[in-house]
Design an enzyme around this catalytic site. Structure first.
Site, PDB file in Angstrom:
ATOM      1  CE1 TYR A 278      -4.308   1.768   0.420  1.00 28.34           C
ATOM      2  CE2 TYR A 278      -2.661   3.239   1.592  1.00 28.34           C
ATOM      3  CZ  TYR A 278      -3.882   3.031   0.963  1.00 28.34           C
ATOM      4  OH  TYR A 278      -4.909   3.873   0.790  1.00 28.34           O
ATOM      5  CE1 TYR A 328      -5.837   5.316  -1.661  1.00 29.59           C
ATOM      6  CE2 TYR A 328      -8.094   4.793  -2.421  1.00 29.59           C
ATOM      7  CZ  TYR A 328      -7.039   4.978  -1.471  1.00 29.59           C
ATOM      8  OH  TYR A 328      -7.030   4.396  -0.130  1.00 29.59           O
TER       9      TYR A 328
END
Ligand SMILES: [Zn+2]
Lengths: 376, 143
Positions: A278, A328
């Site tokens: 991440y 995203y």
């Protein structure tokens, strides 16, 4: 009992899509994932969702999973939404695994979606009373961590740049990536600061888009269109006491759930072929490389030098470009890329010998973390 | 998510849990919450002591001295009432608890981790906010 499997993946395009709503995108991603699995909507008996921040999390009356379930016409045996920020995508897959293993459902649709780019202010919110001091967005919290890493370990801007540059190089090989523009070290250093020491290039993209996976039990394998990807381990750890905890800005909860999850899978960091971390901000990639044990504490800056995590490096990280360059996707795109690599269908990005992948999710004010270990 | 929707200064919204802290600030007194059961001190306020879960809490004045645990120089303006550049810092108080505040009274480039600071109350829209200034004029102290 054999471990649960990921049987289907699907996502929309990512970028600025002002004519689309988050729900419309989520329906498209769901449809793609169920088709990819070779199943039909009638097979779905679980629905777990990760609503992005621009959806206001909940409107106060209708929970996100209820609205999406209504649009999809589902009457699942098991449902819910998880709100762990960037750890949510893995958290919902984790919940799907638990529900499947408990026999509560057998085909679980896990969906992330948002229209963050077309929703003004979705990520630039003030952080409660601390907004009075100008603490806005997620960037400030991560800049505090970056400042400490630089102070404590001598980490340099050129080393943060390695993460951003590697992401763009990976994205250049990813046809659907939102930012495929090359980034040089000179451009990085000349880039404007948002929250110093973090520059614009250290910050992930905002996107409109949705992504979904189908989690099911191994005894459905005969019904599936794709070779299954096995979930070898999953874990979660949180630091909810925030900065009251002495090491909150220096060590992520990944330091706890990372080794635990690898141990559950019977693996060590050395056994991992593909690392999908991440990457809301470049600093978080460095911290995770340390906290997962890919390098020693404080040495991630030196570790990433020389393009090590780039496309031709010895430890490629985020082969599709990640949040920094692919788009995203809440963390769900990381899972999807790992599945593609393990299926051997990542085209020009394909890593030769991928048997295992580690995927991470990290959320809120560095409060939440989740880990997924996948295998062929 | 509501604080940046208008142009007025995003002042704190004291609740039952944080009211004692902000009320004391209006008298230019910096306080922490202290547990009468286990003596733990903490910020921000809450319904109970996060260490022993006792609801028996008091507001306790502190020295106003601390060090910079970390800091960030905002170069982008997020709120029209708070123009960049400005320094947001996590201050570790001498008594232990940490809080988010601003460093004022020196250039952003002179702020350092470990720097000793002292509280300084400043009024925004009639509300007193606890900000911090370097304790030493040369800003060279190490915490
Ligand atoms: Zn106590």
């Amino acid at each position: 009992m054999q471990s649960a499997i990921i049987a289907g993946i699907g996502h929309t395009e990512f970028g600025r899509l002002p004519e689309r709503t988050a729900f419309d995108l989520e329906v498209e991603a769901s449809k793609r994932a169920i088709e990819d699995a070779g199943l039909t909507p009638d097979d779905v008996d679980g629905l777990i969702t990760d609503p992005g921040p621009a959806q206001g999390i909940l409107d106060g009356i209708t929970p996100h999973y209820l609205a999406l379930g209504q649009y999809l016409g589902l009457d699942p045996a098991y449902t819910g939404s998880d709100i762990l920020g960037g750890a949510s995508s893995i958290a919902i897959i984790q919940r799907a695994v638990l529900a499947i293993e408990a026999g509560l459902c057998s085909v679980c649709l896990c969906v992330y979606g948002d229209s963050a780019l077309s929703t003004p202010g979705s990520y630039s919110y003030g952080r409660g009373d601390d907004a009075a001091f100008g603490l806005f967005g997620a960037v400030g919290i991560h800049a505090l961590a970056a400042q400490r890493h630089m102070h404590k370990w001598g980490t340099r801007p050129e080393q943060l740049a390695e993460v951003a540059i590697a992401a763009r190089k990976h994205a250049a090989q990813t046809p659907h990536a939102q930012n495929q523009r090359p980034l040089t070290l000179e451009q990085y250093l000349a880039d404007k600061y948002i929250a110093q020491p973090l520059r614009r290039a250290d910050c992930c993209l905002m996107s409109d888009g949705a992504a979904a996976v189908i989690v099911t039990c191994p005894d459905r394998a005969a019904d599936l269109r794709q070779s299954p990807v096995r979930i070898l381990g999953h874990g979660q750890a949180s630091s909810l006491s925030t900065w009251a905890s002495t090491d909150h800005f220096d060590t992520l909860p990944a330091a706890r759930c990372g080794p635990q999850t690898l141990a559950r899978a019977g693996l060590t960091p050395n056994d991992i072929d593909l690392v999908m971390l991440y990457d809301c901000f470049t600093i978080v990639v460095l911290m995770q490389l340390e906290d997962y044990g890919f390098c020693k504490k404080g040495e991630a800056g030196a570790f990433v030098e020389g393009g090590r995590i780039g496309p031709s490096g010895s430890l490629p990280v985020n082969t599709s470009g990640g949040l920094l360059a692919e788009g995203y996707g809440g963390g769900m795109l990381h899972v999807i890329e790992a599945v593609r690599q393990l299926r051997g269908v990542a085209e020009q990005r394909q890593i030769k010998t991928v048997q295992t992948a580690l995927v991470s999710g990290h959320g809120l004010g560095m409060n939440t973390h989740a880990t997924l270990v996948l295998g062929k | 998510m509501s604080t940046n929707s208008q142009n007025s200064y995003p002042l704190p919204q004291p609740t039952g849990f944080t009211k004692k802290f902000w009320d004391a600030c209006q008298d230019k007194v910096l306080t922490v919450y202290a547990c009468k059961n286990c003596d733990h001190t903490f910020l921000p306020g809450g319904p109970a002591c996060p260490q022993c879960w006792s609801p028996d809490l008091v507001s306790q004045p502190v020295s106003g001295l601390g060090t910079v645990f970390s800091f960030v120089v905002y170069q982008r303006t997020y709120h029209p009432a708070i123009p960049a550049p400005y320094v947001v810092a996590l201050i570790e108080l001498e008594e232990g608890p940490k809080l988010i505040s601003n460093i004022i009274g020196c250039a952003p480039k002179d702020v350092e981790i470990g720097m000793s600071v002292r509280v300084h109350f400043e009024t925004k829209d009639g509300f007193l906010l606890p900000r911090f200034t370097p304790l030493n004029p040369d800003n060279k102290s190490e915490g």
